[in-house]
Design a protein around this motif. Structure first.
Motif, PDB file in Angstrom:
ATOM      1  N   ALA A  56      -2.109   0.764  11.416  1.00 63.76           N
ATOM      2  CA  ALA A  56      -2.707  -0.262  10.200  1.00 63.76           C
ATOM      3  C   ALA A  56      -3.742   0.359   9.239  1.00 63.76           C
ATOM      4  O   ALA A  56      -3.252  -0.408   7.928  1.00 63.76           O
ATOM      5  CB  ALA A  56      -4.017  -1.669  10.821  1.00 63.76           C
ATOM      6  N   ARG A  57      -3.771   1.290  10.067  1.00 63.78           N
ATOM      7  CA  ARG A  57      -4.267   2.235   7.782  1.00 63.78           C
ATOM      8  C   ARG A  57      -2.673   2.471   7.110  1.00 63.78           C
ATOM      9  O   ARG A  57      -3.035   2.930   6.635  1.00 63.78           O
ATOM     10  CB  ARG A  57      -5.595   3.017   8.238  1.00 63.78           C
ATOM     11  N   GLN A  58      -2.174   3.365   8.150  1.00 64.10           N
ATOM     12  CA  GLN A  58      -1.575   4.067   7.688  1.00 64.10           C
ATOM     13  C   GLN A  58      -0.045   4.408   8.369  1.00 64.10           C
ATOM     14  O   GLN A  58       0.370   4.261   9.940  1.00 64.10           O
ATOM     15  CB  GLN A  58      -1.299   5.663   7.512  1.00 64.10           C
ATOM     16  N   ASN A  59       1.234   4.898   7.994  1.00 61.07           N
ATOM     17  CA  ASN A  59       2.320   5.147   8.645  1.00 61.07           C
ATOM     18  C   ASN A  59       2.572   6.166   8.990  1.00 61.07           C
ATOM     19  O   ASN A  59       3.868   6.824   8.614  1.00 61.07           O
ATOM     20  CB  ASN A  59       3.756   4.333   7.383  1.00 61.07           C
ATOM     21  N   PRO A 244      -2.373  -1.238  -1.066  1.00 64.87           N
ATOM     22  CA  PRO A 244      -2.436  -0.183   0.200  1.00 64.87           C
ATOM     23  C   PRO A 244      -1.744  -1.569   0.954  1.00 64.87           C
ATOM     24  O   PRO A 244      -1.637  -0.834   1.945  1.00 64.87           O
ATOM     25  CB  PRO A 244      -3.723   0.088  -0.268  1.00 64.87           C
ATOM     26  N   GLY A 245      -2.341  -2.508   1.587  1.00 70.04           N
ATOM     27  CA  GLY A 245      -1.584  -3.354   2.788  1.00 70.04           C
ATOM     28  C   GLY A 245      -2.828  -2.524   3.958  1.00 70.04           C
ATOM     29  O   GLY A 245      -2.247  -2.760   4.868  1.00 70.04           O
ATOM     30  N   ASN A 246      -4.049  -2.461   3.609  1.00 72.40           N
ATOM     31  CA  ASN A 246      -4.748  -2.344   4.091  1.00 72.40           C
ATOM     32  C   ASN A 246      -5.582  -3.648   4.663  1.00 72.40           C
ATOM     33  O   ASN A 246      -6.354  -2.848   6.113  1.00 72.40           O
ATOM     34  CB  ASN A 246      -5.933  -0.747   4.190  1.00 72.40           C
ATOM     35  N   SER A 247      -5.831  -4.104   4.842  1.00 74.08           N
ATOM     36  CA  SER A 247      -6.422  -5.534   4.969  1.00 74.08           C
ATOM     37  C   SER A 247      -5.147  -6.778   5.311  1.00 74.08           C
ATOM     38  O   SER A 247      -4.102  -6.665   4.565  1.00 74.08           O
ATOM     39  CB  SER A 247      -7.698  -5.488   3.828  1.00 74.08           C
ATOM     40  N   GLY A 248      -5.624  -8.341   6.038  1.00 70.04           N
ATOM     41  CA  GLY A 248      -4.791  -9.074   6.112  1.00 70.04           C
ATOM     42  C   GLY A 248      -4.702  -9.767   4.818  1.00 70.04           C
ATOM     43  O   GLY A 248      -3.392 -10.338   4.665  1.00 70.04           O
ATOM     44  N   ILE A 251      -2.050  -7.691   3.325  1.00 69.99           N
ATOM     45  CA  ILE A 251      -0.854  -7.798   3.639  1.00 69.99           C
ATOM     46  C   ILE A 251      -0.113  -9.375   2.819  1.00 69.99           C
ATOM     47  O   ILE A 251       1.465  -9.103   3.214  1.00 69.99           O
ATOM     48  CB  ILE A 251      -0.839  -7.663   5.254  1.00 69.99           C
ATOM     49  N   PHE A 255       3.394  -9.508   0.658  1.00 66.29           N
ATOM     50  CA  PHE A 255       3.959 -10.139   1.064  1.00 66.29           C
ATOM     51  C   PHE A 255       4.128 -11.705   0.370  1.00 66.29           C
ATOM     52  O   PHE A 255       5.676 -11.231   0.095  1.00 66.29           O
ATOM     53  CB  PHE A 255       4.528 -11.323   2.717  1.00 66.29           C
TER      54      PHE A 255
END
Lengths: 284, 633
Positions: A56-59, A244-248, A251, A255
């Motif tokens: 959820a934090r990092q790929n 960064p996409g680290n929370s809802g 994200i 999108f």
């Protein structure tokens, strides 16, 4: 003429919001539907695993490597489905072309019934045009290959890689140039096909004639449109990197940005063909 | 006699400084095979014409009546050599079809200045009996060389360099000259150890002193093993004299476009040779080599040599990159390499430098036990890179993907973990198993060992290993003996299956559950102090037994850690507590690098939905963009 055609194309393209929505929705729905086997495999592999906290934090590559390795059969199947989705979308764009060009030519309010009937009416000829475009595309590939071969033949053997890099860039520029020509001819053929309600070959011949006459202007118009698309791509990429996409909500924002980017790219595509309509009308 | 006089004349022509030069007051190594070489490079014909004088001492307990030499360059002499015939094996960056083949010819071989043994040279094929292979020769001696006695051999040779193959040869005007001269094998108590050259194998030789006089066109910039003692520049040619002590090989490079950057780091003169277009990479090289010199120096022993040459080949010589020779490594980068991509140049620099220790100082037999250099170097490389660039970011940080140096090793091993084992002669590996076992599994094994014993204990083991075996030829058992001597327990249970076995290590948290005690009513259960029977089932999926740590978390945040010897096929852990179980994880710190699946190490009732949403939407966006790219009609 160039500015006018671009402005007119952009205006007309924006007016076709309903068709824009169909393209975008088609893209979204096919993507969502055909992505499902892949996302299901992903979910199956990671469900109830603590590593989802890290993902959820990092790929983290290590977990993706495990996923692709241990879910290989499922991922292979999913890849096949994704390819099918790609094919379906390509077919959809062929189907929708007739209706799209019809409304770019006729400045009237979009009626979905008329749109679909025009799509159906021109589907056969548009499909035949696809076959012709394959030949055209192969010519582009051949020409690009020749150019690349020439460049690297002229370049001294054992040149430093920065020289090789710029030589490759030069080759890529030529390839882009040929591709732009390809799209101009293809889009012009579509316009003539609908405008004259003619068979494929006469429409293609018409397209080549106008292409020959207005080569410079058409080239600049398309090149400017592609530059605009590239700039939009760059801006969108930068914008994404800021989220960064680290929370809802992050994200969701990421999108939404993608969707806006896609709609704009569809719009530019409409605008390019819309600009060609101006050229064809002007040629009379 | 004629030959002897010609050699004498050659030697007299060499400046006196060559012989008076001394690097170490006390020899670091036994100096068994000492070479004086005079060589001239014909850059047009790609030809080396040389003469060498070898002074060799029998240091074994047995007399010998023969000598054995490696003629490595003959691996490229014909397509039926053991090297080229087995090209279906994974050979790095090599194309037989376009490669020009090379070879080495011995014009004359004289022993003790009087016995011309040229006609008595015999090709032998100790590994595979391939008559077409000419990479090893045997020369019968006119007299027995007893233990402690020496012999002097003079050889005239001619080496045709191949277009770069196996990190040696030329490409355009770039030369990487390695494995270029007739080189003695290693005499052991059981006889000569002199293997043929194979696609996977590297090298093995004794320590000694090298004096090399190298003549070539003067526009070339040169780098070499050893220090530059003197240089003479004529109208069109230059002659450079190099001197190296306590090394077991000698490599050279020459290229007219080389730029040179020199820095003193940790008391070592580091010379970087690079093509002008790689100027942007210079700092990255020096940062990487500084980290490596510091860490290897503090972990094992200070780098003992006064110099180190880093060679960054031009793009068309890139096949020569990523190789180690004493005091001389070839690295590699490309123009404009993004900083997030650390394979080039950071990883390759640290790795090849690591070989100065594992191969250079601990000169194991690379033919027979390649893991002792490649595995240990990979392990040390990962440690250096992880320390300075982060565990998950030490290899790649591009496009939102984070990759640690160990990741690619783990992935390689994970693909076929059971297909082979680590300690095996390098030429006997099939397919990609050489890299998978010798680099990847070996690295994962050593990391697992370190994490099990602790960094301090492993540090002591490594230091002892170096102290005991520096400038010698250690074997696998020598390392195992030191581990068992220093570790608090005998580690054979781990090292034997890890090094000699194909067993796979994989523990999984198979199930987690909680329930209230059945026989009670709800009221009775609620009134109990510990009403929940929590259970965790841990499964040993592989055959490799390894003790594991189990960490469980309860819904009030309490964490409990317990241990399992891992011997049974599975074990159910019960926790009678007032709280419900939330998650369980074996090896929660991911210390067991050999575990082939870390994802199955845990289970939770509270999975992180965000991970799925994030991945789903990212994949969707990517696929939508892919579809957009298909809107070409």
């Amino acid at each position: 003429m160039i500015a006018f055609s671009m402005k007119s194309g952009l205006q007309r393209g924006w007016q076709l919001k309903r068709i824009l929505a169909i393209f975008w929705l088609g893209n979204l729905l096919i993507a969502a539907l055909f992505l499902r086997p892949y996302t299901r495999s992903f979910y199956q592999f990671f469900k109830y695993r603590l590593v989802t906290d890290q993902l959820a934090r990092q790929n983290l590559y290590t977990y993706f490597a495990e996923f692709y390795h241990y879910m290989k059969p499922a991922v292979e199947t999913a890849r096949l489905t994704l390819n099918l989705g790609g094919l379906l979308f390509f077919v959809l764009t062929i189907l929708l072309s007739g209706g799209l060009v019809y409304y770019l030519l006729n400045r009237e309010e979009v009626q979905l019934r008329t749109f679909w009937s025009q799509c159906g009416y021109f589907l056969g000829r548009m499909s035949r045009l696809v076959l012709l475009s394959v030949l055209l595309f192969l010519t582009v590939v051949l020409l690009s290959g020749i150019v690349f071969a020439l460049i690297f033949w002229i370049l001294p053997e054992h040149s430093p890689e920065n020289q090789m890099f710029w030589a490759a860039v030069l080759g890529a520029v030529f390839t882009l140039f040929f591709l732009i020509l390809y799209f101009i001819v293809l889009d012009l053929s579509k316009v003539y096909l609908v405008r004259n309600d003619s068979p494929v070959v006469p429409a293609f011949r018409h397209a080549l004639r106008l292409f020959g006459k207005q080569f410079g202007k058409l080239l600049v118009t398309y090149a400017l449109f592609y530059l605009l698309s590239a700039a939009l791509f760059g801006f969108s990429f930068w914008l994404h990197s800021q989220v960064p996409g680290n929370s809802g909500w992050q994200i969701a924002v990421g999108f939404a940005l993608t969707q806006i980017f896609l709609v704009l790219q569809f719009w530019f595509k409409f605008a390019r063909i819309g600009a060609l309509v101006v050229y064809t009308q002007n040629a009379e | 006699m004629k030959i002897f006089l010609s050699f004498l004349a050659t030697l007299l022509l060499l400046p006196l400084s060559l012989f008076s030069q001394t690097i170490f007051q006390q020899p670091l190594s036994p100096r068994i095979a000492n070479y004086q070489i005079t060589v001239r490079l014909d850059t047009e014909k790609k030809l080396l014409q040389g003469e060498e004088t070898i002074r060799w001492r029998n240091h074994t307990a047995n007399p010998t009546r023969e000598l054995q030499f490696h003629l490595y360059m003959n691996a490229f002499r014909n397509r039926e050599s053991s090297f080229l015939k087995n090209r279906h094996l994974r050979i790095r960056r090599f194309d037989v079809k376009t490669g020009q083949l090379g070879g080495v010819d011995i014009k004359q071989l004289v022993v003790d200045s009087e016995y011309d043994l040229t006609k008595k040279i015999e090709f032998i094929h100790p590994d595979d009996g391939n008559e077409q292979d000419s990479t090893v020769i045997r020369v019968p001696l006119p007299r027995e060389v007893k233990p402690g006695e020496s012999v002097e051999i003079q050889i005239q040779f001619e080496t045709r360099l191949p277009e770069i193959i196996a990190r040696t040869g030329y490409s355009g005007d770039f030369f990487l000259i390695a494995q270029w001269f007739p080189k003695l094998g290693v005499l052991e108590d059981k006889g000569w150890n002199c293997h043929q050259f194979h696609p996977n194998s590297e090298f093995f030789s004794d320590f000694g002193v090298y004096d090399v006089s190298f003549t070539l066109p003067k526009e070339y910039v040169v780098g070499a093993t050893g220090i530059l003692v003197s240089e003479e520049r004529g109208d069109s040619l230059q002659t450079l004299l190099f001197h190296a002590e306590d090394v077991h090989d000698f490599a050279l490079t020459a290229y007219p476009r080389f730029q040179k950057a020199t820095r003193e780091i940790e008391g070592v003169q580091v010379v970087l040779l690079y093509p002008p277009e790689h100027a942007g990479m210079v700092e990255r090289y020096f940062i990487a080599i500084t980290y490596a010199l510091q860490d290897f120096g503090s972990w094992y022993l200070p780098y003992p040599y006064p110099n180190l040459t880093l060679v960054d080949p031009p793009i068309y010589g890139m096949n020569a990159g990523g190789m180690e020779y004493p005091c001389f490594i070839t690295v590699g980068s490309v123009w404009g390499m993004p900083k997030g991509f650390k394979l080039l140049p950071e990883e390759v620099t640290v790795h090849e430098f690591g070989h100065q220790y594992f191969y250079g100082i601990l000169a194991n037999n690379e033919f027979e036990e390649a893991w002792l250099d490649e595995g240990f170097t990979s392990y040390a490389t990962t440690k250096v890179l992880d320390k300075h660039f982060g565990k998950h970011t030490s290899f790649l940080t591009l496009g939102g993907i984070l990759m640690g140096d160990f990741d690619h090793q783990k992935k390689t091993y994970m693909e076929h973990p059971k297909r082979d084992y680590i300690v095996k002669p390098s030429w006997k590996f099939e397919l990609g198993d050489y890299g998978r076992m010798v680099y990847s599994k070996a690295m994962l094994t050593l990391m697992t060992l370190e994490n099990y014993l602790g960094e301090d204990t492993m540090g002591k083991i490594m230091k002892t290993y170096f102290q005991r075996w520096k400038f010698k030829h250690p074997h696998t058992q020598d390392f195992i003996d030191i581990v068992n001597e220093i570790a608090p327990e005998n580690m054979d249970w781990f090292l034997k299956p890890a090094l000699y076995g194909t067993e796979v290590l994989d523990y999984e948290v198979y199930q987690i559950a909680y329930r209230k005690t059945k026989s009670l009513t709800k009221e009775q259960a609620d009134s109990l102090e510990q009403p929940y029977n929590n259970s965790v089932t841990v499964l040993r999926r592989g055959e490799f037994v390894f003790p594991v740590e189990l960490r469980v978390v309860f819904d009030n945040g309490d964490t409990l850690t317990t241990h399992w010897d891992g011997k049974e096929r599975y074990k159910i852990f019960h926790f009678q507590r007032p709280e419900k179980l939330v998650s369980a994880c074996v090896d929660p710190e991911n210390k067991i690098y050999l575990d082939i699946n870390w994802t199955n190490n845990s289970r939770t009732f509270r999975q992180n939905e965000l991970a799925f949403q994030k991945h789903w939407l990212a994949s969707l966006s990517l696929f939508q963009n892919f579809l957009l790219s298909l809107f070409t009609f």
